[in-house]
Design a protein around this motif. Sequence first.
Motif, PDB file in Angstrom:
ATOM      1  N   VAL A 102      44.632  30.975  43.378  1.00 15.17           N
ATOM      2  CA  VAL A 102      44.155  32.249  43.907  1.00 15.17           C
ATOM      3  C   VAL A 102      44.001  32.245  45.595  1.00 15.17           C
ATOM      4  CG1 VAL A 102      42.261  33.511  43.052  1.00 15.17           C
ATOM      5  CG2 VAL A 102      43.558  32.973  41.372  1.00 15.17           C
ATOM      6  N   SER A 103      44.031  32.809  46.495  1.00 19.23           N
ATOM      7  CA  SER A 103      43.863  32.744  47.759  1.00 19.23           C
ATOM      8  C   SER A 103      42.246  33.905  48.163  1.00 19.23           C
ATOM      9  CB  SER A 103      45.172  32.423  48.674  1.00 19.23           C
ATOM     10  OG  SER A 103      45.743  33.967  48.611  1.00 19.23           O
ATOM     11  N   ALA A 104      42.378  34.517  47.640  1.00 18.96           N
ATOM     12  CA  ALA A 104      41.109  35.648  47.772  1.00 18.96           C
ATOM     13  C   ALA A 104      41.031  36.879  47.015  1.00 18.96           C
ATOM     14  CB  ALA A 104      41.813  36.662  49.317  1.00 18.96           C
ATOM     15  N   ILE A 105      40.123  37.385  46.551  1.00 22.27           N
ATOM     16  CA  ILE A 105      39.621  37.877  45.338  1.00 22.27           C
ATOM     17  C   ILE A 105      39.182  39.392  45.860  1.00 22.27           C
ATOM     18  CG2 ILE A 105      38.311  38.835  43.584  1.00 22.27           C
ATOM     19  CD1 ILE A 105      38.255  35.974  42.810  1.00 22.27           C
ATOM     20  N   GLU A 106      39.979  40.310  46.443  1.00 27.94           N
ATOM     21  CA  GLU A 106      39.525  41.888  46.735  1.00 27.94           C
ATOM     22  C   GLU A 106      38.641  42.861  45.913  1.00 27.94           C
ATOM     23  OE1 GLU A 106      39.510  41.707  49.863  1.00 27.94           O
ATOM     24  OE2 GLU A 106      40.094  39.901  50.781  1.00 27.94           O
ATOM     25  N   ARG A 107      38.097  44.203  46.018  1.00 23.91           N
ATOM     26  CA  ARG A 107      38.450  44.868  45.589  1.00 23.91           C
ATOM     27  C   ARG A 107      39.545  46.106  44.760  1.00 23.91           C
ATOM     28  NH1 ARG A 107      39.332  49.051  48.045  1.00 23.91           N
ATOM     29  NH2 ARG A 107      39.180  49.495  50.188  1.00 23.91           N
ATOM     30  N   PHE A 149      37.408  43.414  31.965  1.00 20.87           N
ATOM     31  CA  PHE A 149      36.078  42.437  32.583  1.00 20.87           C
ATOM     32  C   PHE A 149      35.521  43.795  33.442  1.00 20.87           C
ATOM     33  CE2 PHE A 149      40.383  42.613  34.000  1.00 20.87           C
ATOM     34  CZ  PHE A 149      40.537  42.719  35.734  1.00 20.87           C
ATOM     35  N   GLU A 150      34.431  43.379  34.436  1.00 20.55           N
ATOM     36  CA  GLU A 150      33.133  43.651  35.049  1.00 20.55           C
ATOM     37  C   GLU A 150      33.685  43.351  36.318  1.00 20.55           C
ATOM     38  OE1 GLU A 150      31.411  45.901  34.716  1.00 20.55           O
ATOM     39  OE2 GLU A 150      31.990  46.168  32.713  1.00 20.55           O
ATOM     40  N   ALA A 151      33.770  42.348  37.028  1.00 17.05           N
ATOM     41  CA  ALA A 151      34.790  41.996  38.334  1.00 17.05           C
ATOM     42  C   ALA A 151      35.870  41.079  37.773  1.00 17.05           C
ATOM     43  CB  ALA A 151      33.247  41.366  39.148  1.00 17.05           C
ATOM     44  N   ALA A 152      36.645  40.320  39.278  1.00 13.21           N
ATOM     45  CA  ALA A 152      37.875  40.017  38.853  1.00 13.21           C
ATOM     46  C   ALA A 152      37.194  38.190  38.764  1.00 13.21           C
ATOM     47  CB  ALA A 152      38.805  39.997  40.243  1.00 13.21           C
ATOM     48  N   THR A 153      35.995  37.929  39.291  1.00 17.45           N
ATOM     49  CA  THR A 153      35.547  36.650  39.471  1.00 17.45           C
ATOM     50  C   THR A 153      34.927  36.252  37.504  1.00 17.45           C
ATOM     51  OG1 THR A 153      33.013  37.619  39.532  1.00 17.45           O
ATOM     52  CG2 THR A 153      35.153  36.293  42.006  1.00 17.45           C
ATOM     53  N   ASP A 154      35.549  37.103  36.895  1.00 22.48           N
ATOM     54  CA  ASP A 154      35.587  37.133  34.799  1.00 22.48           C
ATOM     55  C   ASP A 154      36.398  35.837  34.978  1.00 22.48           C
ATOM     56  OD1 ASP A 154      33.054  38.548  35.280  1.00 22.48           O
ATOM     57  OD2 ASP A 154      33.344  40.141  34.767  1.00 22.48           O
ATOM     58  N   VAL A 155      37.325  36.678  35.345  1.00 20.76           N
ATOM     59  CA  VAL A 155      39.008  36.354  35.163  1.00 20.76           C
ATOM     60  C   VAL A 155      39.450  34.961  35.995  1.00 20.76           C
ATOM     61  CG1 VAL A 155      41.149  36.888  34.310  1.00 20.76           C
ATOM     62  CG2 VAL A 155      39.332  38.334  34.439  1.00 20.76           C
ATOM     63  N   VAL A 156      39.141  35.012  37.499  1.00 17.41           N
ATOM     64  CA  VAL A 156      39.954  34.276  38.117  1.00 17.41           C
ATOM     65  C   VAL A 156      38.840  33.435  39.207  1.00 17.41           C
ATOM     66  CG1 VAL A 156      42.256  34.531  38.121  1.00 17.41           C
ATOM     67  CG2 VAL A 156      41.532  35.986  39.119  1.00 17.41           C
ATOM     68  N   GLY A 213      51.921  36.444  46.857  1.00 16.05           N
ATOM     69  CA  GLY A 213      51.845  36.906  45.264  1.00 16.05           C
ATOM     70  C   GLY A 213      50.444  38.216  45.710  1.00 16.05           C
ATOM     71  N   PHE A 214      50.948  39.761  44.326  1.00 14.81           N
ATOM     72  CA  PHE A 214      49.522  40.161  44.558  1.00 14.81           C
ATOM     73  C   PHE A 214      49.171  40.148  43.214  1.00 14.81           C
ATOM     74  CE2 PHE A 214      47.788  43.777  44.785  1.00 14.81           C
ATOM     75  CZ  PHE A 214      46.347  43.892  45.174  1.00 14.81           C
ATOM     76  N   ILE A 215      48.152  40.438  42.778  1.00 15.89           N
ATOM     77  CA  ILE A 215      47.922  40.640  41.340  1.00 15.89           C
ATOM     78  C   ILE A 215      46.882  41.847  40.838  1.00 15.89           C
ATOM     79  CG2 ILE A 215      47.214  39.974  38.588  1.00 15.89           C
ATOM     80  CD1 ILE A 215      47.567  37.136  39.973  1.00 15.89           C
ATOM     81  N   THR A 216      47.576  43.190  40.441  1.00 16.78           N
ATOM     82  CA  THR A 216      46.091  44.577  40.431  1.00 16.78           C
ATOM     83  C   THR A 216      44.994  44.322  38.822  1.00 16.78           C
ATOM     84  OG1 THR A 216      47.598  45.248  38.885  1.00 16.78           O
ATOM     85  CG2 THR A 216      47.834  46.596  41.553  1.00 16.78           C
ATOM     86  N   TYR A 217      44.342  44.556  39.076  1.00 22.17           N
ATOM     87  CA  TYR A 217      43.108  44.417  38.177  1.00 22.17           C
ATOM     88  C   TYR A 217      43.482  44.950  36.645  1.00 22.17           C
ATOM     89  CZ  TYR A 217      39.077  43.935  41.269  1.00 22.17           C
ATOM     90  OH  TYR A 217      38.071  42.879  42.644  1.00 22.17           O
ATOM     91  N   PRO A 218      44.827  45.593  36.953  1.00 20.75           N
ATOM     92  CA  PRO A 218      45.091  46.094  34.869  1.00 20.75           C
ATOM     93  C   PRO A 218      46.238  45.141  34.703  1.00 20.75           C
ATOM     94  CG  PRO A 218      44.989  48.345  36.489  1.00 20.75           C
ATOM     95  CD  PRO A 218      44.483  46.978  37.525  1.00 20.75           C
ATOM     96  N   GLU A 219      46.603  44.386  35.870  1.00 19.60           N
ATOM     97  CA  GLU A 219      47.312  43.037  35.454  1.00 19.60           C
ATOM     98  C   GLU A 219      47.035  41.708  35.034  1.00 19.60           C
ATOM     99  OE1 GLU A 219      50.474  43.141  34.305  1.00 19.60           O
ATOM    100  OE2 GLU A 219      50.724  44.994  34.023  1.00 19.60           O
ATOM    101  N   LEU A 220      45.441  41.692  35.545  1.00 19.16           N
ATOM    102  CA  LEU A 220      44.730  40.542  35.404  1.00 19.16           C
ATOM    103  C   LEU A 220      44.247  40.054  33.695  1.00 19.16           C
ATOM    104  CD1 LEU A 220      42.106  40.746  38.289  1.00 19.16           C
ATOM    105  CD2 LEU A 220      43.521  38.988  38.233  1.00 19.16           C
TER     106      LEU A 220
END
Length: 191
Positions: free
Chosen positions: A34-39, A71-78, A59-66
């Motif tokens: 994981v190199s960056a987490i954006e909104r 979850f509230e924020a992507a940082t809850d997952v990665v 590579g890019f992962i949209t929020y629904p594919e996490l």
Amino acid sequence: MENASPLQDVRTAYPELWAFLSGLRPGEILTGTVSAIERFGVFVALDDGPEHPVFPGVGFITYPELSWRDFEAATDVVQIGQRVSCEFLQFDTWNGEARLSLRAMQPDPFRQFTDRIMVGRRLTGRVTKLLPFGAFVEVADGIQGLVHLSELSPVPMTVPEEVVQVGDQVVVVVTDIDNVRRRLTLSLRQT
């Protein structure tokens, strides 16, 4: 140039990137960091992929594919720097990136739950949300179903608050299971 891709023409400007991405097949498992987490999603620097000329990863992962779970924020997952294995979904030719799914690497908890129950089964759950058209009830960890307003009580009502409140423990009956849309329909009236 209006409506131009951020990369203009990936195929000619970045032939190594185009060759890598066009060689990927849906369902293929890719690893990276994981190199960056954006909104709007998460960038992943793929182990075998070239550098991306614009973004912090190919590579890019949209929020629904996490994750399958809410979850509230992507940082809850990665977290940035975390190693991940993802399923390749498609080549986004507009942005020159591999669309990935992290959740595809985990079993679907909804499917696991619905494989063990059937229509007519009684379940105990907690009311989690009230809306004008009904109430959501959590019947297992992360698994919620909707009790439509018409299924809350044998007596007609105008708002769910006439019967239940958020936090109430209730017994419900499963009236429909839709695995494709991942929806569970419940009834309080039929208990």
